[in-house]
Design a protein around this motif. Structure first.
Motif, PDB file in Angstrom:
ATOM      1  N   THR A 172      -5.145   8.411  -3.676  1.00  0.00           N
ATOM      2  CA  THR A 172      -5.374   9.171  -2.447  1.00  0.00           C
ATOM      3  C   THR A 172      -6.738   9.850  -2.531  1.00  0.00           C
ATOM      4  O   THR A 172      -7.677   9.456  -1.850  1.00  0.00           O
TER       5      THR A 172
ATOM      6  N   LYS B  28      -9.659   0.233   0.739  1.00  0.00           N
ATOM      7  CA  LYS B  28      -9.046   1.162   1.686  1.00  0.00           C
ATOM      8  C   LYS B  28     -10.018   2.282   1.995  1.00  0.00           C
ATOM      9  O   LYS B  28     -10.661   2.843   1.093  1.00  0.00           O
TER      10      LYS B  28
ATOM     11  N   GLN C 198       0.972   5.136  -2.115  1.00  0.00           N
ATOM     12  CA  GLN C 198      -0.036   5.997  -2.730  1.00  0.00           C
ATOM     13  C   GLN C 198       0.600   7.076  -3.598  1.00  0.00           C
ATOM     14  O   GLN C 198       1.629   7.655  -3.231  1.00  0.00           O
TER      15      GLN C 198
ATOM     16  N   SER D 288       4.257   7.443   8.130  1.00  0.00           N
ATOM     17  CA  SER D 288       4.317   6.148   7.448  1.00  0.00           C
ATOM     18  C   SER D 288       5.022   5.134   8.335  1.00  0.00           C
ATOM     19  O   SER D 288       5.800   5.487   9.222  1.00  0.00           O
TER      20      SER D 288
ATOM     21  N   GLN E 108      -0.010  -1.438   8.164  1.00  0.00           N
ATOM     22  CA  GLN E 108      -0.141  -0.024   8.521  1.00  0.00           C
ATOM     23  C   GLN E 108      -1.589   0.336   8.841  1.00  0.00           C
ATOM     24  O   GLN E 108      -2.492  -0.062   8.110  1.00  0.00           O
TER      25      GLN E 108
ATOM     26  N   ASP F  66       0.833  -1.207   0.000  1.00  0.00           N
ATOM     27  CA  ASP F  66       0.000   0.000   0.000  1.00  0.00           C
ATOM     28  C   ASP F  66       0.864   1.251   0.000  1.00  0.00           C
ATOM     29  O   ASP F  66       1.178   1.811   1.043  1.00  0.00           O
TER      30      ASP F  66
ATOM     31  N   ASP G  80       2.236   3.057   3.561  1.00  0.00           N
ATOM     32  CA  ASP G  80       1.402   4.235   3.329  1.00  0.00           C
ATOM     33  C   ASP G  80       2.231   5.413   2.821  1.00  0.00           C
ATOM     34  O   ASP G  80       1.760   6.548   2.858  1.00  0.00           O
TER      35      ASP G  80
ATOM     36  N   GLN H 158      -6.897  -2.667   3.568  1.00  0.00           N
ATOM     37  CA  GLN H 158      -5.795  -1.731   3.747  1.00  0.00           C
ATOM     38  C   GLN H 158      -6.141  -0.628   4.748  1.00  0.00           C
ATOM     39  O   GLN H 158      -7.297  -0.256   4.911  1.00  0.00           O
ATOM     40  N   GLY H 159      -5.094  -0.128   5.392  1.00  0.00           N
ATOM     41  CA  GLY H 159      -5.201   1.124   6.120  1.00  0.00           C
ATOM     42  C   GLY H 159      -5.809   1.073   7.496  1.00  0.00           C
ATOM     43  O   GLY H 159      -5.923   2.117   8.148  1.00  0.00           O
TER      44      GLY H 159
END
Length: 378
Positions: free
Chosen positions: A114, A212, A29, A345, A310, A27, A339, A265-266
């Motif tokens: 994003t 995400k 961006q 990050s 992350q 992941d 990230d 994700q995320g």
């Protein structure tokens, strides 16, 4: 004190990034802007005209009045200085991402959007389709010069048939390895039958689906509007969005009907044991209401769902909560994610610092590269 499930002898540990065969980021961006996307739109369309003429592009096109500019531009380093190095109106393209990855000792990565993580909340489905297509064309132009970077194509869930057509259009592109289904604000939630064309296309092309969330949107209507500050919204959004989506996917039988890998994700891994046990418990109690499943939800999660590291949400040299959670979820289902290039990050060295004492060298290599390589066919 929380004790980890396993302690690897020091002589068998991987102590630094140089000892890994490879680091692959699940992941990373780019930061696209409406101005960049409009260059890839048909100038005869309404979407092109609206994006071209709108000054408050982030707010008015993507989410209505919201917490944009994006959250990184609100956060500070504790001394009052912004963590972000650039404005939300500046493009961060593949060149910049590749440079930051090299500095962080990341060998390869899967790129995600994003701004278009808020695509699910675009009110006009025609605009959403146009924005998705423009982003994907822009992304391909960004990836041309970077053999170590690939991307997830974003699709507009507002129009599943057009989303399926977009998957068909891009499936043969070497730089496209998966589908990004923006997790925030999915109405109806992703287990609904209306998304079947999208899942049919992803399965037909053997593409994993990444999901995400983002923040500052209207994903939880009443809860969002009553949040009186940005942190009130930011704290819970990522985990709550994913738990809602997972419950819908599982209880509506999507992984029973489709052979698709889902990359969540995320939101980190801390919420995963909770939601796994909760899903199993309610399936066992109320299975007669869930005829779509033939086995426990945890079995599908083990077979078809993957979780990015992350955010770790644990300070260095603290108690081993993160390591314990990775062991509970299973290292074979966890993917390293930084990230990058966001200002806050998780770098490879940070993840190793928290996992090296509890994961074997083979398990660490799975987390840091092999799982992502296998899922995305890298």
């Amino acid at each position: 004190m929380l004790e980890s499930a396993l302690h690897v002898p020091e002589e068998e540990q991987i102590g630094n990034v140089d000892e890994l065969d490879r680091v692959v980021d699940a992941d990373m961006q780019v930061q696209e802007t409406p101005a960049a996307l409009v260059e890839h739109m048909d100038d005869s369309t309404g979407a092109h005209r609206v994006v071209s003429l709108t000054d408050l592009q982030h707010d008015m096109i993507y989410a209505g009045p919201s917490s944009y500019p994006l959250y990184e531009y609100k956060r500070t380093n504790g001394s009052g200085d912004p963590v972000a190095e650039s404005s939300v109106d500046e493009v961060i393209g593949a060149d910049d991402v590749a440079g930051r990855a090299a500095t962080a000792d990341i060998d390869a990565g899967v790129i995600n959007p994003t701004l278009n993580l808020g695509l699910s909340e675009v009110n006009n489905d025609r605009f959403a389709v146009a924005l998705a297509s423009a982003y994907n064309d822009w992304l391909l132009s960004q990836l041309d010069e970077h053999s170590n970077l690939v991307g997830n194509a974003v699709v507009a869930p507002q129009h599943p048939t057009r989303a399926a057509e977009e998957i068909d259009r891009l499936a043969d592109e070497d730089d496209i390895v998966g589908v990004q289904l923006p997790a925030s604000g999915l109405l109806p939630p992703p287990g609904h039958r209306q998304y079947e064309p999208l899942y049919d296309a992803a399965e037909a092309h053997d593409l994993p689906i990444a999901m995400k969330s983002t923040v500052g949107n209207k994903s939880f209507g009443q809860q969002y509007w009553w949040a009186q500050s940005f942190p009130e919204d930011f704290v819970y959004q990522y985990g709550f969005v994913q738990m809602r989506n997972l419950t819908s996917l599982l209880f509506e039988g999507v992984p029973e009907r489709y052979d698709i890998d889902f990359v969540i994700q995320g939101a980190g891994v801390g919420f995963v044991p909770f939601i796994t046990y909760r899903l199993d418990d309610h399936y066992l109690e109320l299975g007669y209401e869930i005829p779509a499943l033939s086995k426990l939800p945890s079995a599908y999660l083990s077979e078809s769902f993957y979780w990015t590291t992350q955010p770790m949400n644990q300070p260095a040299h603290g108690q081993p909560q993160f390591a314990a959670m990775v062991n509970m979820v299973g290292p074979e289902n966890v993917l390293f994610a930084s990230d990058l290039p966001q200002g806050v990050s998780d770098l490879p060295e940070d993840v190793l610092d928290r996992l090296s004492e509890t994961l074997t060298a083979g398990e660490l290599q799975k987390v840091m590269s092999e799982n992502t390589e296998r899922i995305y066919g890298l």
